[in-house]
Design a protein around this motif. Structure first.
Motif, PDB file in Angstrom:
ATOM      1  N   GLU A 165       1.182  -1.332   0.266  1.00  0.00           N
ATOM      2  CA  GLU A 165      -0.090   0.021  -0.418  1.00  0.00           C
ATOM      3  C   GLU A 165       1.187   0.872   0.121  1.00  0.00           C
ATOM      4  OE1 GLU A 165      -3.135  -0.195   3.115  1.00  0.00           O
ATOM      5  OE2 GLU A 165      -3.290  -1.928   2.604  1.00  0.00           O
ATOM      6  N   ARG A 166       0.773   1.779  -0.918  1.00  0.00           N
ATOM      7  CA  ARG A 166       1.544   3.229  -1.036  1.00  0.00           C
ATOM      8  C   ARG A 166       0.708   4.430  -1.696  1.00  0.00           C
ATOM      9  NH1 ARG A 166       4.353   2.503  -6.783  1.00  0.00           N
ATOM     10  NH2 ARG A 166       2.471   1.979  -8.086  1.00  0.00           N
ATOM     11  N   PRO A 167       1.231   5.424  -1.678  1.00  0.00           N
ATOM     12  CA  PRO A 167       0.618   6.734  -1.802  1.00  0.00           C
ATOM     13  C   PRO A 167       0.328   6.682  -3.174  1.00  0.00           C
ATOM     14  CG  PRO A 167       2.008   7.332  -0.543  1.00  0.00           C
ATOM     15  CD  PRO A 167       2.015   6.182  -0.677  1.00  0.00           C
ATOM     16  N   GLU A 168       1.105   6.188  -3.831  1.00  0.00           N
ATOM     17  CA  GLU A 168       0.752   6.069  -5.826  1.00  0.00           C
ATOM     18  C   GLU A 168      -0.364   5.174  -6.231  1.00  0.00           C
ATOM     19  OE1 GLU A 168       3.525   6.318  -4.038  1.00  0.00           O
ATOM     20  OE2 GLU A 168       4.989   7.912  -3.896  1.00  0.00           O
ATOM     21  N   GLY A 169      -0.350   4.747  -5.152  1.00  0.00           N
ATOM     22  CA  GLY A 169      -1.290   3.429  -5.368  1.00  0.00           C
ATOM     23  C   GLY A 169      -1.258   2.133  -4.886  1.00  0.00           C
ATOM     24  N   THR A 170      -1.934   0.969  -4.384  1.00  0.00           N
ATOM     25  CA  THR A 170      -1.906   0.034  -4.107  1.00  0.00           C
ATOM     26  C   THR A 170      -1.210  -1.321  -4.756  1.00  0.00           C
ATOM     27  OG1 THR A 170      -2.882   0.044  -1.927  1.00  0.00           O
ATOM     28  CG2 THR A 170      -2.404  -2.241  -2.532  1.00  0.00           C
ATOM     29  N   ILE A 171      -0.104  -1.913  -5.356  1.00  0.00           N
ATOM     30  CA  ILE A 171      -0.109  -2.685  -6.094  1.00  0.00           C
ATOM     31  C   ILE A 171       0.507  -3.865  -5.278  1.00  0.00           C
ATOM     32  CG2 ILE A 171       1.105  -1.444  -7.609  1.00  0.00           C
ATOM     33  CD1 ILE A 171       4.064  -2.086  -6.427  1.00  0.00           C
ATOM     34  N   THR A 172       0.435  -5.167  -5.920  1.00  0.00           N
ATOM     35  CA  THR A 172       1.027  -6.831  -5.293  1.00  0.00           C
ATOM     36  C   THR A 172       1.453  -7.526  -6.531  1.00  0.00           C
ATOM     37  OG1 THR A 172      -1.361  -6.877  -4.256  1.00  0.00           O
ATOM     38  CG2 THR A 172      -0.277  -8.947  -5.481  1.00  0.00           C
ATOM     39  N   VAL A 173       2.893  -7.852  -6.280  1.00  0.00           N
ATOM     40  CA  VAL A 173       3.559  -8.183  -7.101  1.00  0.00           C
ATOM     41  C   VAL A 173       4.431 -10.060  -6.503  1.00  0.00           C
ATOM     42  CG1 VAL A 173       4.738  -6.071  -7.420  1.00  0.00           C
ATOM     43  CG2 VAL A 173       5.405  -7.405  -5.392  1.00  0.00           C
ATOM     44  N   SER A 174       4.919 -10.959  -7.633  1.00  0.00           N
ATOM     45  CA  SER A 174       4.695 -12.269  -6.717  1.00  0.00           C
ATOM     46  C   SER A 174       6.420 -11.840  -6.379  1.00  0.00           C
ATOM     47  CB  SER A 174       4.870 -13.236  -8.710  1.00  0.00           C
ATOM     48  OG  SER A 174       5.445 -12.918  -9.422  1.00  0.00           O
ATOM     49  N   LEU A 175       6.803 -12.821  -5.679  1.00  0.00           N
ATOM     50  CA  LEU A 175       8.395 -12.986  -5.321  1.00  0.00           C
ATOM     51  C   LEU A 175       8.598 -13.998  -5.326  1.00  0.00           C
ATOM     52  CD1 LEU A 175       9.729 -10.532  -4.040  1.00  0.00           C
ATOM     53  CD2 LEU A 175       8.676 -11.753  -1.736  1.00  0.00           C
ATOM     54  N   SER A 176       9.532 -14.181  -5.414  1.00  0.00           N
ATOM     55  CA  SER A 176      10.335 -15.183  -4.994  1.00  0.00           C
ATOM     56  C   SER A 176      11.730 -15.301  -4.141  1.00  0.00           C
ATOM     57  CB  SER A 176      12.393 -15.555  -6.152  1.00  0.00           C
ATOM     58  OG  SER A 176      11.990 -15.653  -7.224  1.00  0.00           O
ATOM     59  N   THR A 177      10.976 -16.630  -2.528  1.00  0.00           N
ATOM     60  CA  THR A 177      11.289 -16.209  -2.047  1.00  0.00           C
ATOM     61  C   THR A 177      12.664 -17.442  -1.398  1.00  0.00           C
ATOM     62  OG1 THR A 177       9.685 -17.784  -0.991  1.00  0.00           O
ATOM     63  CG2 THR A 177       9.355 -15.226  -1.056  1.00  0.00           C
ATOM     64  N   LEU A 178      13.607 -17.428  -0.501  1.00  0.00           N
ATOM     65  CA  LEU A 178      14.454 -18.664  -0.063  1.00  0.00           C
ATOM     66  C   LEU A 178      14.077 -18.511   1.544  1.00  0.00           C
ATOM     67  CD1 LEU A 178      17.754 -18.082  -2.068  1.00  0.00           C
ATOM     68  CD2 LEU A 178      16.650 -19.945  -2.059  1.00  0.00           C
ATOM     69  N   THR A 179      13.809 -20.037   2.232  1.00  0.00           N
ATOM     70  CA  THR A 179      14.144 -19.928   3.521  1.00  0.00           C
ATOM     71  C   THR A 179      15.349 -20.694   4.038  1.00  0.00           C
ATOM     72  OG1 THR A 179      12.800 -21.968   3.466  1.00  0.00           O
ATOM     73  CG2 THR A 179      10.908 -19.560   3.899  1.00  0.00           C
ATOM     74  N   ASP A 180      16.035 -21.347   3.034  1.00  0.00           N
ATOM     75  CA  ASP A 180      17.168 -22.272   3.312  1.00  0.00           C
ATOM     76  C   ASP A 180      18.350 -21.723   3.343  1.00  0.00           C
ATOM     77  OD1 ASP A 180      18.880 -24.223   3.907  1.00  0.00           O
ATOM     78  OD2 ASP A 180      18.094 -25.302   2.627  1.00  0.00           O
ATOM     79  N   PRO A 181      19.588 -20.932   4.021  1.00  0.00           N
ATOM     80  CA  PRO A 181      20.753 -20.153   3.652  1.00  0.00           C
ATOM     81  C   PRO A 181      21.085 -20.777   2.513  1.00  0.00           C
ATOM     82  CG  PRO A 181      20.024 -20.089   6.043  1.00  0.00           C
ATOM     83  CD  PRO A 181      19.270 -21.221   5.239  1.00  0.00           C
ATOM     84  N   ASN A 182      21.200 -22.353   2.438  1.00  0.00           N
ATOM     85  CA  ASN A 182      22.380 -23.140   2.082  1.00  0.00           C
ATOM     86  C   ASN A 182      22.031 -23.163   0.248  1.00  0.00           C
ATOM     87  OD1 ASN A 182      23.800 -23.834   4.125  1.00  0.00           O
ATOM     88  ND2 ASN A 182      22.584 -25.544   4.853  1.00  0.00           N
ATOM     89  N   LYS A 183      20.192 -22.506   0.223  1.00  0.00           N
ATOM     90  CA  LYS A 183      20.361 -23.106  -1.321  1.00  0.00           C
ATOM     91  C   LYS A 183      20.125 -21.039  -2.263  1.00  0.00           C
ATOM     92  CE  LYS A 183      16.701 -26.235  -1.068  1.00  0.00           C
ATOM     93  NZ  LYS A 183      16.049 -26.525  -0.464  1.00  0.00           N
ATOM     94  N   ALA A 184      21.057 -20.221  -0.924  1.00  0.00           N
ATOM     95  CA  ALA A 184      21.703 -19.319  -1.829  1.00  0.00           C
ATOM     96  C   ALA A 184      22.692 -19.576  -2.453  1.00  0.00           C
ATOM     97  CB  ALA A 184      21.182 -17.993  -0.645  1.00  0.00           C
ATOM     98  N   THR A 185      23.151 -18.457  -3.706  1.00  0.00           N
ATOM     99  CA  THR A 185      24.228 -18.163  -4.029  1.00  0.00           C
ATOM    100  C   THR A 185      24.796 -16.672  -4.830  1.00  0.00           C
ATOM    101  OG1 THR A 185      23.038 -17.520  -6.299  1.00  0.00           O
ATOM    102  CG2 THR A 185      23.570 -20.176  -5.869  1.00  0.00           C
ATOM    103  N   PRO A 186      25.410 -16.628  -4.180  1.00  0.00           N
ATOM    104  CA  PRO A 186      26.149 -14.673  -4.284  1.00  0.00           C
ATOM    105  C   PRO A 186      25.339 -14.413  -5.618  1.00  0.00           C
ATOM    106  CG  PRO A 186      28.463 -16.293  -4.522  1.00  0.00           C
ATOM    107  CD  PRO A 186      26.579 -17.139  -4.511  1.00  0.00           C
ATOM    108  N   VAL A 187      24.872 -12.213  -4.723  1.00  0.00           N
ATOM    109  CA  VAL A 187      24.173 -11.961  -5.715  1.00  0.00           C
ATOM    110  C   VAL A 187      25.287 -10.322  -5.874  1.00  0.00           C
ATOM    111  CG1 VAL A 187      21.796 -13.396  -5.162  1.00  0.00           C
ATOM    112  CG2 VAL A 187      22.651 -10.488  -3.872  1.00  0.00           C
ATOM    113  N   ASP A 188      24.454  -9.687  -6.346  1.00  0.00           N
ATOM    114  CA  ASP A 188      25.441  -7.936  -7.041  1.00  0.00           C
ATOM    115  C   ASP A 188      25.240  -7.387  -5.461  1.00  0.00           C
ATOM    116  OD1 ASP A 188      25.899  -8.342  -9.639  1.00  0.00           O
ATOM    117  OD2 ASP A 188      23.512  -8.434  -9.872  1.00  0.00           O
ATOM    118  N   TRP A 189      23.339  -7.666  -4.399  1.00  0.00           N
ATOM    119  CA  TRP A 189      23.350  -6.157  -4.265  1.00  0.00           C
ATOM    120  C   TRP A 189      22.454  -7.272  -3.390  1.00  0.00           C
ATOM    121  CZ3 TRP A 189      24.164  -1.873  -2.598  1.00  0.00           C
ATOM    122  CH2 TRP A 189      24.601  -0.553  -3.814  1.00  0.00           C
TER     123      TRP A 189
END
Ligand SMILES: NC(=O)c1ccc[n+]([C@@H]2O[C@H](COP(=O)([O-])OP(=O)(O)OC[C@H]3O[C@@H](n4cnc5c(N)ncnc54)[C@H](OP(=O)(O)O)[C@@H]3O)[C@@H](O)[C@H]2O)c1
Length: 316
Positions: free
Chosen positions: A60-84
């Motif tokens: 919810e934001r002043p510019e209007g409400t948006i809904t986005v899809s999201l990739s999630t990880l719950t296991d740090p062992n599945k994470a790989t290096p990222v830029d940020w």
């Protein structure tokens, strides 16, 4: 890692903006807002590192409400290096994010710390294996309304501030085409201290009294706040912050413009029996005071009382 996509035209190749890999650790009030804003702009690949998975996030934001899809990880062992990496846990939860940071950071990774306090670099550097750590000042108000729903309120001209250097500018760039306004400041240190000065009054006093910001309007509490601030301002000056002569009075006047029914995050954490972000706030004043040889008895008293409350919450 960084990928360069280039488009070919009759006049030769034109470099398109890089699509970066960005991991957000902690999808609470602040992390939820940045993740949703970045996903909304869809200029970069975003992964959310969370303890409970969910697939969609509503902002919810002043510019209007948006809904986005999201990739999630719950296991740090599945994470790989990222830029940020955008580290958005509370400051005292930073050690619990160590396994995420270990997997997400490579030598070229940049880690932006979206937390309060003044010691972002010292707090996070030991956990990131040489990656660059970028401190930020977060001005926007984020509120987690449900696990998959957050609200953004703009409360200042800038939503976030970063140091005026190459890493700070690169951070600002990733928020291009999002509703978040990010600026760089050459006097980042002073502004970091100013934000801390607000936090070391509003948070401890509301948490200890278990009252919202209306408590700051009492004459006796007002006098206590000024005395606590005088100590903190002396430490800030010794640390190199360029503060005004009447800085303490100005900070308190700013606080009194906030709605009296507003709470603070430490107030809500205290009521909910959660550990408190006290070390990164009042603890930072006391530690810097010790280092500079400046006595901070009032801040030390607040730190002792709130550490006792926080430690009891950890063992409850
Ligand atoms: N809220 C604001 O408006 C605001 C404004 C300025 C600055 N700040 C600062 O911003 C920072 C973040 O505050 P916040 O309000 O966003 O806190 P928050 O709402 O409590 O969010 C913190 C999030 O971090 C998650 N988390 C903690 N440890 C984790 C771990 N090991 N792995 C994955 N996720 C983890 C928590 O997950 P669970 O849900 O699983 O507990 C929670 O979702 C703080 O330093 C705060 O002082 C906040």
């Amino acid at each position: 890692m960084e990928r360069s996509i280039s488009a070919s035209t009759g006049g030769g190749p034109i470099a398109a903006p890089q699509r970066l890999a960005i991991a957000v650790i902690g999808l609470g009030s602040i992390g939820g807002v940045v993740a949703a804003c970045l996903r909304g702009a869809d200029l970069h690949d975003v992964v959310a590192c969370v303890r409970r998975p969910f697939e969609r996030l509503t902002l919810e934001r002043p510019e209007g409400t948006i809904t986005v899809s999201l990739s999630t990880l719950t296991d740090p062992n599945k994470a790989t290096p990222v830029d940020w990496v955008l580290l958005c846990t509370k400051a005292h939860e930073t050690p619990s994010a160590a396994s995420w940071l270990k997997r997400l950071c490579g030598p070229s990774t940049r880690v932006a710390v979206l937390q309060n306090g003044i010691d972002h670099v010292a707090r996070v550097s030991p956990l990131v294996a040489g990656a660059t750590v970028i401190p930020t000042i977060v001005y926007y108000n984020g509120e987690r309304l449900a696990i998959d729903r957050v609200r953004l309120r703009h409360v200042a001209e800038d939503d976030m501030l970063v140091p005026d250097d190459a890493a700070g500018h690169a951070f600002a760039e990733i928020f291009r085409e999002t509703p978040l306004r990010v600026s760089a400041s050459a006097d980042f240190k002073t502004l970091l201290w100013r934000k801390l000065l607000i936090n070391v009054i509003a948070n401890p006093i509301t948490a200890l009294t278990r009252q919202r910001q209306s408590v700051l309007r009492r004459d006796d509490v007002h006098a206590l706040c000024l005395a606590v601030l005088d100590e903190a301002v002396a430490v800030a000056r010794a640390d190199g912050a360029s503060l005004d002569r009447d800085e303490a009075t100005q900070i308190l006047s700013t606080l009194l413009t906030f709605p009296s029914e507003a709470g603070t995050s430490m107030y809500f954490d205290c009521l909910a029996g959660r550990p408190l972000e006290i070390e990164a706030l009042t603890g930072a004043i006391v530690a810097a005071g010790e280092q500079k040889g400046i006595a901070t008895p009032l801040n030390r008293t607040l730190l002792t009382l709130l550490s006792a409350i926080s430690d009891a919450a950890k063992t409850a």
